[in-house]
Design a protein around this motif. Structure first.
Motif, PDB file in Angstrom:
ATOM      1  N   SER A  59      61.038 -25.418  13.975  1.00  0.00           N
ATOM      2  CA  SER A  59      61.124 -23.985  13.712  1.00  0.00           C
ATOM      3  C   SER A  59      60.916 -23.659  12.238  1.00  0.00           C
ATOM      4  CB  SER A  59      62.486 -23.449  14.168  1.00  0.00           C
ATOM      5  OG  SER A  59      63.537 -24.036  13.415  1.00  0.00           O
ATOM      6  N   LEU A  60      60.954 -24.673  11.369  1.00  0.00           N
ATOM      7  CA  LEU A  60      60.839 -24.447   9.924  1.00  0.00           C
ATOM      8  C   LEU A  60      59.488 -24.890   9.374  1.00  0.00           C
ATOM      9  CD1 LEU A  60      64.415 -25.558   8.844  1.00  0.00           C
ATOM     10  CD2 LEU A  60      63.570 -23.240   9.204  1.00  0.00           C
ATOM     11  N   VAL A  61      58.493 -25.004  10.256  1.00  0.00           N
ATOM     12  CA  VAL A  61      57.159 -25.419   9.816  1.00  0.00           C
ATOM     13  C   VAL A  61      56.617 -24.494   8.731  1.00  0.00           C
ATOM     14  CG1 VAL A  61      54.738 -25.590  10.535  1.00  0.00           C
ATOM     15  CG2 VAL A  61      56.529 -26.640  11.916  1.00  0.00           C
ATOM     16  N   ALA A  62      56.825 -23.202   8.877  1.00  0.00           N
ATOM     17  CA  ALA A  62      56.306 -22.247   7.883  1.00  0.00           C
ATOM     18  C   ALA A  62      56.928 -22.495   6.508  1.00  0.00           C
ATOM     19  CB  ALA A  62      56.575 -20.815   8.337  1.00  0.00           C
ATOM     20  N   ASP A  63      58.204 -22.848   6.486  1.00  0.00           N
ATOM     21  CA  ASP A  63      58.865 -23.152   5.216  1.00  0.00           C
ATOM     22  C   ASP A  63      58.257 -24.382   4.565  1.00  0.00           C
ATOM     23  OD1 ASP A  63      60.474 -21.084   5.974  1.00  0.00           O
ATOM     24  OD2 ASP A  63      62.352 -22.196   5.874  1.00  0.00           O
ATOM     25  N   VAL A  64      57.953 -25.385   5.377  1.00  0.00           N
ATOM     26  CA  VAL A  64      57.376 -26.625   4.858  1.00  0.00           C
ATOM     27  C   VAL A  64      55.960 -26.368   4.346  1.00  0.00           C
ATOM     28  CG1 VAL A  64      56.640 -28.956   5.467  1.00  0.00           C
ATOM     29  CG2 VAL A  64      58.828 -28.063   6.326  1.00  0.00           C
ATOM     30  N   VAL A  65      55.180 -25.584   5.054  1.00  0.00           N
ATOM     31  CA  VAL A  65      53.831 -25.243   4.603  1.00  0.00           C
ATOM     32  C   VAL A  65      53.886 -24.505   3.265  1.00  0.00           C
ATOM     33  CG1 VAL A  65      51.784 -23.848   5.120  1.00  0.00           C
ATOM     34  CG2 VAL A  65      52.843 -25.237   6.919  1.00  0.00           C
ATOM     35  N   ARG A  66      54.881 -23.647   3.096  1.00  0.00           N
ATOM     36  CA  ARG A  66      55.018 -22.905   1.835  1.00  0.00           C
ATOM     37  C   ARG A  66      55.225 -23.859   0.660  1.00  0.00           C
ATOM     38  NH1 ARG A  66      59.162 -20.213   3.066  1.00  0.00           N
ATOM     39  NH2 ARG A  66      58.066 -18.517   4.099  1.00  0.00           N
ATOM     40  N   ASN A  67      55.883 -24.991   0.909  1.00  0.00           N
ATOM     41  CA  ASN A  67      56.117 -25.963  -0.155  1.00  0.00           C
ATOM     42  C   ASN A  67      54.836 -26.453  -0.819  1.00  0.00           C
ATOM     43  OD1 ASN A  67      58.905 -26.020   0.197  1.00  0.00           O
ATOM     44  ND2 ASN A  67      58.890 -27.858   1.471  1.00  0.00           N
ATOM     45  N   ILE A  68      53.723 -26.373  -0.105  1.00  0.00           N
ATOM     46  CA  ILE A  68      52.463 -26.955  -0.601  1.00  0.00           C
ATOM     47  C   ILE A  68      51.908 -26.180  -1.779  1.00  0.00           C
ATOM     48  CG2 ILE A  68      50.075 -27.505   0.034  1.00  0.00           C
ATOM     49  CD1 ILE A  68      51.092 -27.910   2.921  1.00  0.00           C
ATOM     50  N   GLU A  69      52.126 -24.863  -1.803  1.00  0.00           N
ATOM     51  CA  GLU A  69      51.525 -24.019  -2.841  1.00  0.00           C
ATOM     52  C   GLU A  69      52.583 -23.172  -3.554  1.00  0.00           C
ATOM     53  OE1 GLU A  69      48.548 -24.295  -3.744  1.00  0.00           O
ATOM     54  OE2 GLU A  69      47.595 -25.377  -2.105  1.00  0.00           O
ATOM     55  N   LEU A  70      53.666 -23.788  -3.962  1.00  0.00           N
ATOM     56  CA  LEU A  70      54.745 -23.017  -4.599  1.00  0.00           C
ATOM     57  C   LEU A  70      54.318 -22.402  -5.926  1.00  0.00           C
ATOM     58  CD1 LEU A  70      57.913 -25.178  -3.844  1.00  0.00           C
ATOM     59  CD2 LEU A  70      57.192 -23.042  -2.767  1.00  0.00           C
ATOM     60  N   HIS A  71      53.307 -22.985  -6.570  1.00  0.00           N
ATOM     61  CA  HIS A  71      52.829 -22.419  -7.837  1.00  0.00           C
ATOM     62  C   HIS A  71      52.162 -21.061  -7.649  1.00  0.00           C
ATOM     63  CE1 HIS A  71      53.730 -25.565 -10.719  1.00  0.00           C
ATOM     64  NE2 HIS A  71      53.342 -26.464  -9.844  1.00  0.00           N
ATOM     65  N   THR A  72      51.744 -20.761  -6.438  1.00  0.00           N
ATOM     66  CA  THR A  72      51.065 -19.483  -6.197  1.00  0.00           C
ATOM     67  C   THR A  72      51.890 -18.528  -5.346  1.00  0.00           C
ATOM     68  OG1 THR A  72      49.918 -20.342  -4.223  1.00  0.00           O
ATOM     69  CG2 THR A  72      48.812 -20.602  -6.360  1.00  0.00           C
ATOM     70  N   GLU A  73      53.028 -18.979  -4.835  1.00  0.00           N
ATOM     71  CA  GLU A  73      53.885 -18.125  -4.021  1.00  0.00           C
ATOM     72  C   GLU A  73      54.556 -17.057  -4.897  1.00  0.00           C
ATOM     73  OE1 GLU A  73      54.918 -17.965  -0.667  1.00  0.00           O
ATOM     74  OE2 GLU A  73      53.108 -19.164  -0.345  1.00  0.00           O
ATOM     75  N   PRO A  74      54.795 -15.858  -4.359  1.00  0.00           N
ATOM     76  CA  PRO A  74      55.528 -14.855  -5.139  1.00  0.00           C
ATOM     77  C   PRO A  74      56.949 -15.322  -5.424  1.00  0.00           C
ATOM     78  CG  PRO A  74      55.244 -14.139  -2.869  1.00  0.00           C
ATOM     79  CD  PRO A  74      54.398 -15.360  -3.028  1.00  0.00           C
ATOM     80  N   SER A  75      57.472 -14.925  -6.562  1.00  0.00           N
ATOM     81  CA  SER A  75      58.822 -15.317  -6.954  1.00  0.00           C
ATOM     82  C   SER A  75      59.695 -14.079  -7.106  1.00  0.00           C
ATOM     83  CB  SER A  75      58.796 -16.097  -8.272  1.00  0.00           C
ATOM     84  OG  SER A  75      58.349 -15.261  -9.338  1.00  0.00           O
ATOM     85  N   ALA A  76      60.989 -14.311  -7.141  1.00  0.00           N
ATOM     86  CA  ALA A  76      61.974 -13.239  -7.313  1.00  0.00           C
ATOM     87  C   ALA A  76      63.234 -13.863  -7.903  1.00  0.00           C
ATOM     88  CB  ALA A  76      62.274 -12.571  -5.974  1.00  0.00           C
ATOM     89  N   PRO A  77      64.157 -13.050  -8.429  1.00  0.00           N
ATOM     90  CA  PRO A  77      65.390 -13.612  -8.968  1.00  0.00           C
ATOM     91  C   PRO A  77      66.115 -14.477  -7.935  1.00  0.00           C
ATOM     92  CG  PRO A  77      65.191 -11.316  -9.607  1.00  0.00           C
ATOM     93  CD  PRO A  77      64.082 -11.582  -8.631  1.00  0.00           C
ATOM     94  N   ALA A  78      66.690 -15.555  -8.409  1.00  0.00           N
ATOM     95  CA  ALA A  78      67.323 -16.519  -7.500  1.00  0.00           C
ATOM     96  C   ALA A  78      68.360 -15.872  -6.604  1.00  0.00           C
ATOM     97  CB  ALA A  78      67.951 -17.653  -8.312  1.00  0.00           C
TER      98      ALA A  78
END
Length: 262
Positions: A59-78
Motif C-alpha cells: 500500500s506504500l508503493v507511492a511513498d517508495v517511488v517518491r524516494n527516488i526523486e526527493l531532490h525534485t519533490e515539493p518541500s514544506a516545513p517539517a
C-alpha cells in the motif's frame, strides 16, 4: 531547552513548493551524510526488493517511488510533513505566534534520512525508518550516532533536553545524561501502571505543546516536573551516572484524548 521528537512514520506530501535546499536545513555539517543517504535511498527504492528492504507493505508503493526523486519533490516545513498522534496532539497550527517561534527554535525531530531537522526546516515527504538496514550503510541508528553526537552535543550545550523519542530513534543520539529527562507515560489499569504506546505518543505531544504555550522557560528537571504537574500526575526519577532523569506521567484509568488547549 531542547525538545526531541521522533518523526511520524507516515508523512503528508507537500501540495506545492520548491524542492528542499540542503543549505537551508539546520546542521549543515550533516549535509554530506544526508546526500549519501539520499543517494542510497533512491537506489534502494528503484530495486525490485525495495518494499522488503524498507520494511513497508504494498500500500506504500507511492511513498517508495517518491524516494527516488526527493531532490525534485515539493518541500514544506517539517511540522506540516510529519503527521500522526504525537504531532496532532502538539497542535502546531493551534499555537500562537510566540509559541510557534519557540517550537521552531526548541524542537528537533531525529530523522532516519536527515539526521535531525528543526520544525521550520523545509523537507519533502519520504519513507525511511531508523530501524531499516540499508545496503553498504547498515542499520541507520548505528550509522547516524557517531555523526550526530558532536553536532547535537554542541547544540544541546548545558541546557535541558526533554527527550520524547521512541527507543528506535533514541538509539541514534544519546544526549548528556545529567541534563536530559526522558519522558515515559503510563496508564493506571486496575491500580497498576501499564505502558500504553498510543497514549504515550499523544501525551508526549501534549507535553511538548504545554511547554511551548506556558511562556516560562523550563531550565531544570525539577522545573519540568513542575510544568508537567500542572496537567498530569507526574514524578521525577533522578538520573544516575550515565542514565538520564526520567519524567513519569501517570494517566488515570478513565483517560481519554484531549486536544491541546482544551
Amino acid at each position: 531547552m531542547l525538545i526531541l521528537l521522533p518523526p511520524s512514520e507516515g508523512k503528508k506530501p507537500a501540495d506545492s513548493g520548491a524542492p528542499f535546499d540542503a543549505e537551508d536545513l539546520q546542521f549543515p555539517a550533516l549535509n554530506p551524510h544526508r546526500q549519501q543517504l539520499l543517494s542510497a535511498l533512491a537506489e534502494v527504492s528503484r530495486a525490485d526488493d525495495a518494499l522488503k528492504v524498507l520494511a513497508v507493505g504494498k500500500s506504500l508503493v507511492a511513498d517508495v517511488v517518491r524516494n527516488i526523486e526527493l531532490h525534485t519533490e515539493p518541500s514544506a516545513p517539517a511540522h506540516t510533513i510529519y503527521t500522526g498522534v504525537l504531532f496532532e496532539a502538539l497542535g502546531y497550527d493551534r499555537l500562537d505566534a510566540a509559541a510557534r517561534k519557540r517550537a521552531d527554535a526548541d524542537i528537533l525531530v531525529i530523522s532516519a534520512l536527515w539526521g535531525a531537522v528543526g520544525f521550520g526546516d523545509r523537507i519533502p515527504a519520504y519513507r525511511l525508518s531508523m530501524s531499516v538496514k540499508l545496503p553498504e550503510i547498515g542499520k541507520l541508528a548505528s550509522w547516524w550516532k557517531p555523526k550526530l553526537t558532536p553536532v547535537l552535543n554542541e547544540r544541546a550545550g548545558d541546557g535541558l533536553v526533554v527527550d520524547c523519542r521512541s527507543s528506535t530513534y533514541a538509539a541514534a543520539w544519546t544526549p548528556p545524561a545529567e541534563n536530559t529527562v526522558a519522558v515515559s507515560v503510563f496508564q493506571l489499569r486496575g491500580g497498576v501502571r501499564k505502558v500504553v504506546s498510543h497514549f504515550a505518543k499523544h501525551t508526549r505531544g501534549e507535553l511538548a505543546g504545554h511547554l511551548l504555550t506556558r511562556g516560562v522557560e523550563v531550565e531544570t528537571p525539577e522545573e519540568l516536573l513542575e510544568a508537567a504537574s500542572e496537567r498530569w500526575e507526574a514524578e521525577l526519577v533522578p538520573g544516575t551516572g550515565r542514565k538520564p532523569h526520567q519524567l513519569n506521567i501517570i494517566l488515570p484509568e478513565d483517560h481519554a484524548f484531549k486536544a491541546v488547549g482544551n
